[in-house]
Motif scaffolding. Structure first.
Motif, PDB file in Angstrom:
ATOM      1  N   VAL A   1     -35.394   6.495 -31.611  1.00 19.54           N
ATOM      2  CA  VAL A   1     -34.830   5.212 -32.042  1.00 19.54           C
ATOM      3  C   VAL A   1     -35.947   4.288 -32.962  1.00 19.54           C
ATOM      4  CG1 VAL A   1     -34.375   2.685 -31.233  1.00 19.54           C
ATOM      5  CG2 VAL A   1     -33.608   4.592 -29.875  1.00 19.54           C
ATOM      6  N   TRP A   2     -37.279   4.392 -32.720  1.00 19.31           N
ATOM      7  CA  TRP A   2     -38.240   3.824 -33.495  1.00 19.31           C
ATOM      8  C   TRP A   2     -38.123   4.241 -34.997  1.00 19.31           C
ATOM      9  CZ3 TRP A   2     -44.450   4.754 -32.709  1.00 19.31           C
ATOM     10  CH2 TRP A   2     -44.927   3.798 -33.493  1.00 19.31           C
ATOM     11  N   ALA A   3     -38.020   5.917 -35.207  1.00 28.39           N
ATOM     12  CA  ALA A   3     -37.907   6.350 -36.488  1.00 28.39           C
ATOM     13  C   ALA A   3     -36.748   5.774 -37.191  1.00 28.39           C
ATOM     14  CB  ALA A   3     -37.503   7.957 -36.362  1.00 28.39           C
ATOM     15  N   THR A   4     -35.454   5.285 -36.626  1.00 32.28           N
ATOM     16  CA  THR A   4     -34.454   4.681 -37.340  1.00 32.28           C
ATOM     17  C   THR A   4     -34.804   3.181 -37.785  1.00 32.28           C
ATOM     18  OG1 THR A   4     -32.698   6.223 -36.183  1.00 32.28           O
ATOM     19  CG2 THR A   4     -32.088   4.104 -37.028  1.00 32.28           C
ATOM     20  N   LEU A   5     -35.137   2.711 -36.705  1.00 30.35           N
ATOM     21  CA  LEU A   5     -35.785   1.102 -36.824  1.00 30.35           C
ATOM     22  C   LEU A   5     -36.809   0.878 -38.087  1.00 30.35           C
ATOM     23  CD1 LEU A   5     -35.904  -0.221 -33.242  1.00 30.35           C
ATOM     24  CD2 LEU A   5     -33.825  -0.301 -34.826  1.00 30.35           C
ATOM     25  N   HIS A   6     -37.716   1.946 -38.069  1.00 30.65           N
ATOM     26  CA  HIS A   6     -38.707   1.954 -39.233  1.00 30.65           C
ATOM     27  C   HIS A   6     -38.003   2.256 -40.566  1.00 30.65           C
ATOM     28  CE1 HIS A   6     -42.647   2.487 -41.266  1.00 30.65           C
ATOM     29  NE2 HIS A   6     -41.888   3.755 -41.751  1.00 30.65           N
ATOM     30  N   GLY A   7     -36.973   2.971 -40.504  1.00 28.00           N
ATOM     31  CA  GLY A   7     -36.540   3.346 -41.645  1.00 28.00           C
ATOM     32  C   GLY A   7     -35.646   2.096 -42.286  1.00 28.00           C
ATOM     33  N   ILE A   8     -34.982   1.401 -41.327  1.00 26.16           N
ATOM     34  CA  ILE A   8     -34.274   0.223 -41.694  1.00 26.16           C
ATOM     35  C   ILE A   8     -35.146  -0.779 -42.487  1.00 26.16           C
ATOM     36  CG2 ILE A   8     -33.262  -1.795 -40.860  1.00 26.16           C
ATOM     37  CD1 ILE A   8     -31.876  -0.088 -38.541  1.00 26.16           C
ATOM     38  N   VAL A   9     -36.345  -1.111 -41.989  1.00 20.90           N
ATOM     39  CA  VAL A   9     -37.217  -1.993 -42.324  1.00 20.90           C
ATOM     40  C   VAL A   9     -37.719  -1.493 -43.714  1.00 20.90           C
ATOM     41  CG1 VAL A   9     -39.864  -3.065 -41.890  1.00 20.90           C
ATOM     42  CG2 VAL A   9     -37.791  -3.087 -39.731  1.00 20.90           C
ATOM     43  N   SER A  10     -38.454  -0.440 -43.717  1.00 18.70           N
ATOM     44  CA  SER A  10     -38.992   0.398 -44.521  1.00 18.70           C
ATOM     45  C   SER A  10     -37.871   0.360 -46.149  1.00 18.70           C
ATOM     46  CB  SER A  10     -39.425   1.798 -44.558  1.00 18.70           C
ATOM     47  OG  SER A  10     -40.450   1.732 -43.507  1.00 18.70           O
ATOM     48  N   LEU A  11     -36.868   0.809 -45.990  1.00 21.80           N
ATOM     49  CA  LEU A  11     -35.653   0.527 -46.980  1.00 21.80           C
ATOM     50  C   LEU A  11     -35.540  -0.864 -47.469  1.00 21.80           C
ATOM     51  CD1 LEU A  11     -33.194   3.257 -45.886  1.00 21.80           C
ATOM     52  CD2 LEU A  11     -34.615   3.288 -47.879  1.00 21.80           C
ATOM     53  N   HIS A  12     -35.458  -1.790 -46.606  1.00 21.72           N
ATOM     54  CA  HIS A  12     -35.168  -3.165 -46.935  1.00 21.72           C
ATOM     55  C   HIS A  12     -36.413  -3.582 -47.578  1.00 21.72           C
ATOM     56  CE1 HIS A  12     -35.236  -7.398 -46.378  1.00 21.72           C
ATOM     57  NE2 HIS A  12     -33.958  -7.351 -46.624  1.00 21.72           N
ATOM     58  N   ASN A  13     -37.414  -3.481 -47.009  1.00 22.85           N
ATOM     59  CA  ASN A  13     -38.743  -4.226 -47.785  1.00 22.85           C
ATOM     60  C   ASN A  13     -39.254  -3.432 -48.955  1.00 22.85           C
ATOM     61  OD1 ASN A  13     -38.750  -5.722 -45.539  1.00 22.85           O
ATOM     62  ND2 ASN A  13     -40.794  -4.673 -44.650  1.00 22.85           N
TER      63      ASN A  13
END
Length: 230
Positions: free
Chosen positions: A192-204
């Protein structure tokens, strides 16, 4: 001669009275903390821009409009300041995650709330998030055996508090969901963390501006990520 400057409109230097330089009265604890907070905030921006190798008290002082040696009145060196920056970020994250954990009424809604809180932290504090999770910067292991090992250990413990809170949420969920019991809790957490990190990184990174309104899809992506744990 040292230039005069202020941080948050708080005088940092000695006052002159009738042509004589007079010692400034000791600053209150609140004043000192306000100055430290402002130094940390500016350090976050500077580290985010150029990384740790390019981070110096001289550059920070220039950004703040004060002499570099003034910063040493509040932080002994750049390592201490850097560790305080990282610690502050994890304190904010833990507060967000803890609030989400406490507000939920069931194990599943707790996972969903904490996932949302993690992403929201990353969107609200992009510079801190980059320093904590995305940039190649000094970690706890780099300070073992140095004069800053104890301070680095405190920073590491602050980070681990959030990890333990998330792991507990998954353990509580496993009690209700038999499908989760055959797999280590850390596996679910990391996935789950990997997906959430991907969301934040892509957005930022702002790269998603080229493909549509990514932010509008974030809640749905989080829902789809955690739905298997229902």
């Amino acid at each position: 001669m040292e230039k005069k400057g202020t941080i948050l409109n708080i005088p940092l230097f000695r006052k002159k009275l009738r042509g004589k330089t007079m010692p400034k009265a000791p600053a209150s604890r609140e004043t000192v903390e306000s100055i430290k907070d402002n130094i940390i905030d500016e350090a976050v921006s500077l580290i985010n821009e150029g990384g740790y190798a390019d981070f110096s008290m001289r550059k920070l002082g220039s950004r703040l409009g004060i002499a570099a040696k003034t910063i040493y009145n509040y932080f002994s060196n750049r390592d201490e300041l850097y560790l305080k920056v990282v610690t502050r970020g994890f304190e904010i994250l833990h507060e967000c995650m803890s609030g989400a954990h406490s507000s939920a009424t069931s194990p599943f809604t707790r996972i969903r709330a904490m996932a949302g809180a993690y992403v929201q932290f990353g969107l609200d504090h992009p510079h801190h998030y980059n320093i904590m999770f995305s940039m190649d910067l000094p970690k706890y292991a780099d300070y073992i055996g140095t004069e800053h090992q104890e301070l680095a250990a405190m920073q590491n413990e602050t980070a681990l508090q959030t990890a333990r809170l998330a792991e507990k949420a998954f353990r509580d969920l496993a009690v209700k969901n038999r499908k989760l019991r055959g797999t280590p809790t850390t596996h679910h957490l990391m996935r789950v963390w990997a997906t959430l990190h991907g969301i934040v990184s892509l957005h930022n990174s702002r790269v998603t501006l080229e493909v549509g309104d990514f932010r509008a899809a974030i809640d749905r992506i989080i829902d789809e990520t955690v739905k298997e744990f229902r």
